[in-house]
Design an enzyme around this catalytic site. Sequence first.
Site, short mmCIF file in Angstrom:
data_model
loop_
_atom_site.label_atom_id
_atom_site.label_comp_id
_atom_site.label_asym_id
_atom_site.label_seq_id
_atom_site.Cartn_x
_atom_site.Cartn_y
_atom_site.Cartn_z
N CYS A 18 30.17 -62.51 -8.95
CA CYS A 18 29.05 -63.41 -9.23
C CYS A 18 28.53 -64.07 -7.95
CB CYS A 18 29.43 -64.46 -10.26
SG CYS A 18 30.92 -65.41 -9.88
N HIS A 156 14.72 -49.62 -23.37
CA HIS A 156 14.29 -50.47 -24.46
C HIS A 156 12.98 -51.17 -24.10
CE1 HIS A 156 15.28 -52.64 -28.19
NE2 HIS A 156 14.62 -53.65 -27.65
N ASP A 171 20.98 -65.96 -13.68
CA ASP A 171 22.40 -65.71 -13.93
C ASP A 171 22.65 -64.22 -14.14
OD1 ASP A 171 25.05 -65.69 -14.79
OD2 ASP A 171 24.80 -67.46 -16.06
#
Length: 213
Positions: A18, A156, A171
């Site tokens: 992260c 999609h 994030d």
Amino acid sequence: MKLRDSPIYHEKQSFWLCAKHSLNNALQDEIYTHADLERIAKYLHELHPEQTGWLKFNSHKNFLGFGDYDVNVITLALQEHGYDLVWHDNRSDIDEADLSNSVGLIVHIQPEWFFRRGHWFAVKHFDHMLTTPVVPTTYVGQPRAARSSSPERGSHEYDAKTFEPGFWNLDSKLVHPENIGNRDQLNTFLSVLSKRNRVHVLLIVPLKAPSSI
């Protein structure tokens, strides 16, 4: 509109990287690699071997090499590219922070539950209108809720929406960045987050050149 057509650069979560995702998302480019942060963590470890304790583990990262880098690695990584990291003093409200010189925010959340791992994520202001896919809302700190097989393949189709200039939550645990809104809405977003977790907000700012003597 497909996720791959979004104008926002957005790395998604891989292992415990992260810190890398936050840096790249805040700076909107693939500037840092896993190897870059491993190198910096190793350098910091060798710079102060007396801080490693009797086990001699590198305290700046996960000992298996999966990431989990600390703030020292993030700071030095930014300094290598002409930026610095400034801590917001949690004794004052977030709305008192001066963001005028900031190119992005890095937020660290540490859930109150002892066994939950801390997480870094980026928030960035875009000063122009953006047309992006409208993706169902997910929640910070719940990566499984953000995972979907079809969006990852980029096939999609989502509705598209144009957003005014403002702050975005980048994030890496989200399927797609989420629009936060203006400064008041950013303050509310961070305040609500602080009620559920221990939160630290850090500002990415241009590195000041050393003054000549």
